[in-house]
Design a protein around this motif. Structure first.
Motif, PDB file in Angstrom:
ATOM      1  N   UNK A 303       0.837  -1.210   0.000  1.00  0.00           N
ATOM      2  CA  UNK A 303       0.000   0.000   0.000  1.00  0.00           C
ATOM      3  C   UNK A 303       0.862   1.247   0.000  1.00  0.00           C
ATOM      4  N   UNK A 304       0.572   2.173  -0.929  1.00  0.00           N
ATOM      5  CA  UNK A 304       1.306   3.447  -0.903  1.00  0.00           C
ATOM      6  C   UNK A 304       1.011   4.185   0.401  1.00  0.00           C
ATOM      7  N   UNK A 305       1.967   4.923   0.877  1.00  0.00           N
ATOM      8  CA  UNK A 305       1.787   5.704   2.105  1.00  0.00           C
ATOM      9  C   UNK A 305       1.850   7.196   1.746  1.00  0.00           C
ATOM     10  N   UNK A 306       1.661   8.053   2.729  1.00  0.00           N
ATOM     11  CA  UNK A 306       1.618   9.497   2.437  1.00  0.00           C
ATOM     12  C   UNK A 306       2.846   9.950   1.641  1.00  0.00           C
ATOM     13  N   UNK A 307       4.017   9.509   2.076  1.00  0.00           N
ATOM     14  CA  UNK A 307       5.228   9.980   1.397  1.00  0.00           C
ATOM     15  C   UNK A 307       5.322   9.470  -0.038  1.00  0.00           C
ATOM     16  N   UNK A 308       4.719   8.312  -0.323  1.00  0.00           N
ATOM     17  CA  UNK A 308       4.725   7.807  -1.700  1.00  0.00           C
ATOM     18  C   UNK A 308       4.061   8.851  -2.606  1.00  0.00           C
ATOM     19  N   UNK A 309       2.898   9.321  -2.151  1.00  0.00           N
ATOM     20  CA  UNK A 309       2.179  10.323  -2.939  1.00  0.00           C
ATOM     21  C   UNK A 309       2.941  11.648  -2.955  1.00  0.00           C
ATOM     22  N   UNK A 310       3.535  11.993  -1.833  1.00  0.00           N
ATOM     23  CA  UNK A 310       4.292  13.251  -1.788  1.00  0.00           C
ATOM     24  C   UNK A 310       5.403  13.271  -2.830  1.00  0.00           C
ATOM     25  N   UNK A 311       6.091  12.146  -2.951  1.00  0.00           N
ATOM     26  CA  UNK A 311       7.205  12.062  -3.913  1.00  0.00           C
ATOM     27  C   UNK A 311       6.679  12.263  -5.335  1.00  0.00           C
ATOM     28  N   UNK A 312       5.578  11.598  -5.616  1.00  0.00           N
ATOM     29  CA  UNK A 312       5.007  11.673  -6.953  1.00  0.00           C
ATOM     30  C   UNK A 312       4.462  13.084  -7.243  1.00  0.00           C
ATOM     31  N   UNK A 313       3.787  13.650  -6.253  1.00  0.00           N
ATOM     32  CA  UNK A 313       3.216  14.997  -6.419  1.00  0.00           C
ATOM     33  C   UNK A 313       4.340  16.002  -6.669  1.00  0.00           C
TER      34      UNK A 313
END
Length: 616
Positions: A303-313
């Motif tokens: 499961x992606x976590x908050x930082x996964x999305x942060x990196x992508x964003x």
DNA sequence: TTAGGGTTAG
């Protein structure tokens, strides 16, 4: 074992060999100059007997003056030998050991240290060994690893205990930033057969990555596998990070496969590291690849976590693709993850950089509304956003209001505002800010000076600029590649590209590596002067010196050829650029709009280019 | 001390 090692890793063994030779020479010199004056006392016969219960009582109660009187007929070294032979509690021996070093201003002999390590290891007081080792490696007179290993071996102690001690020794080196010694100990530990663990290997890998010693990271990784040192997910993650930072993304991916093959399941952090690697160093289509990592992650059940999305964003924001960034932002919330300060900061910064200040301010409202507190990074991004819109008054108000919110402006805040004043031609105010920062005190750095030097040069105030340059270097701040690029640019703008090229030579003399910007600025300078031959020569030099032309290189060359009416050559350059897999940008489109359209490129509402012929 | 955000140059 060594022969086998040579057969398997010939190049590496030579490298290690030279490395060890270098370190040996270093330590031989050091040892000969600091050979201990305590050596003789090691063999001093023990001529006194002591009442151990009395000694124990004095050390326990720290009655040092009484102990001093009791032991005044002997030396601390001799007394320590007595203690080692007694069955006194290891904590008390340690206490005397430390006190006597301090009291008599001596550094106990290596052999005594090793005996104490063994004594502490026997009573499983590993924390005490750790702090003693920390103190041991911090001293100026360090011993060579080979003498430490030798001493550990001859002073007895179990093989396992020695392994643990060496593990902690390496850790102590790492904590003391003695990376070379840590690596050398790691290699020697293999020769002695000491079995290391992730306790030392992971932090050592970590510091090697931090110091960008990527070749060494690879050696350690392979050695760990060869010596069957147990790795964990963290070990793999650090190695993956190393390859990512070295731009070797394929190898980073291979390590992920390797860890799977060894029965380890990559964690969310593993995928984050890889994804971040693609965002920073993925080359053409990097965000597409980074997005691919997310899909791979999900398909592997992580499961992606908050930082996964942060990196992508953040990756999409830096790639100037705000709509994709916002899509990920929505997806993140759709998955029940709450955006944090970092998420908003990336988005606010992305919007500010694209000049979308209104959207940035809406995000700010949203952020505050969801109960998040603005931090220094948010402020810096917003100050830059206002500055870009030439709203200096508002930028300054933000800056002045920081204190009320309990935030102190840092060097980045000052630099952002100084740069804004310089770009608005208000150099006096910029200088005043520089003086204000020194009062705080927040110390100006190279970026501060670069902003100011750039400011003066833009105004054509060459003398003031060079005065600042001297001022900077007198303060011990060394000009960097950006300082040179700013100066080069100023000369090129004045039509003095040849003099600018002279600065390129100066950079090499000062071991400052030119960047793409350096060469592109010079190529642009020659093109603007209509000297296409010199521009092409500079491109050839750039390639000779190890920099492949990028989109900007082609853009300036194409523009140069177009301006001279050499459309066929310009067209050839455009083809070459596409053949190289470089992705044309908005500037390319503006220069050769019709040619780009013929090739199927169209801009979207934000001005991003899409190749219709490929997409359909 | 396993991952993410802000400053200067084309």
């Amino acid at each position: 074992m060594n022969h086998l090692c040579h057969l398997q890793f010939p190049k590496k063994s030579i490298y290690i060999g030279i490395y060890l030779l270098k370190l040996n020479l270093q330590y031989q010199t050091r040892l000969s100059s600091t050979s201990s004056s305590l050596d003789s006392s090691i063999t001093t016969p023990i001529s006194h007997t002591f009442d151990l219960s009395r000694v124990s009582e004095l050390i326990t109660n720290q009655h040092w003056s009484d102990l001093k009187t009791l032991t005044n007929q002997t030396t601390p070294n001799t007394f320590l030998h007595v203690l080692f032979q007694s069955e006194l509690d290891s904590d008390l021996v340690l206490r005397y050991f430390k006190w006597s070093e301090e009291e008599f201003r001596v550094s106990h002999h290596l052999e005594l240290y090793c005996r104490l390590f063994h004594l502490l290891a026997n009573s499983k007081k590993y924390g005490k060994i750790r702090s003693l080792l920390h103190h041991f490696v911090k001293k100026d007179e360090t011993h060579s690893n080979s003498s430490i290993f030798h001493s550990l071996s001859v002073t007895g102690g179990g093989f396992c205990a020695n392994s643990i001690i060496v593990d902690m020794l390496i850790l102590a080196y790492v904590y003391d930033s003695k990376t070379d010694l840590a690596f050398e100990a790691f290699l020697r530990a293999g020769d002695y057969g000491f079995k290391l663990s992730t306790t030392s290997c992971n932090p050592m890998l970590g510091i090697l990555v931090k110091e960008r010693k990527f070749a060494v990271v690879e050696i350690v990784y392979k050695e760990m596998i060869r010596r069957r040192i147990e790795l964990d997910v963290i070990s793999f993650n650090i190695v993956i990070k190393g390859f990512c930072q070295a731009g070797k993304l394929k190898k980073a991916g291979d390590v992920v496969e390797d860890m799977k093959a060894r029965g380890f399941s990559p964690s969310a952090v593993t995928y984050n590291i890889l994804m971040y690697g693609y965002c920073k160093n993925g080359g053409a289509g990097k965000m597409y690849k980074a997005d691919g990592i997310l899909k791979e992650m999900v398909s592997n059940g992580i499961h992606p976590i908050e930082s996964t999305f942060n990196i992508l964003i953040d990756g999409f924001c830096k790639d100037e693709n705000l709509s994709a960034a916002m899509k990920v932002f929505k997806e993140m919330q759709g998955q029940g993850l709450k955006p944090g300060v970092v998420t908003y900061n990336s988005l606010i910064n992305g919007h500010c950089n694209e000049g979308k200040l209104y959207d940035a301010l809406c995000l700010w409202d949203e952020m505050v509304g969801s109960g998040l507190k603005l931090n220094i990074v948010t402020y810096n991004a917003l100050i830059k956003g206002f500055s870009k819109k030439k709203m200096l008054k508002e930028a300054r108000e933000l800056f002045d209001g920081m204190g009320e919110r309990g935030l102190d402006a840092d060097v980045v805040t000052f630099n952002t505002l100084i740069d804004a004043y310089c770009k608005a031609g208000k150099i006096e105010e910029a200088i005043a800010l520089r003086d204000l920062m020194m009062d705080k005190p927040v110390f100006p750095d190279v970026a501060t000076y670069n902003c100011l030097i750039g400011g003066f040069l833009r105004e054509g105030k060459m003398e003031e600029a060079s005065k600042l340059l001297d001022d900077m270097e007198n303060k011990g701040l060394r000009a960097d590649v950006i300082t040179y690029n700013i100066r080069l640019n100023a000369l090129c703008k004045k039509g003095e590209s040849r003099q600018a090229a002279g600065l390129l030579d100066e950079m090499f003399e000062r071991c400052i590596r030119p960047s793409h910007v350096t060469y592109n600025t010079l190529i642009d300078g020659y093109c603007t002067e209509g000297n296409l031959r010199a521009a092409l020569n500079m491109r050839a030099r750039m390639e000779r010196e190890g920099k492949q032309p990028n989109v900007v290189t082609f853009n300036v060359l194409i523009k140069g050829f177009c301006q001279k009416g050499k459309l066929e050559e310009a067209n050839g350059l455009l083809n070459e650029m596409l053949e190289k897999g470089l992705v044309p940008n908005r500037t390319t489109y503006e220069i050769v709009k019709e040619d780009m359209m013929e090739r199927g490129f169209v801009p979207d509402i934000d001005g991003h280019l899409y190749n219709v012929s490929v997409n359909t």
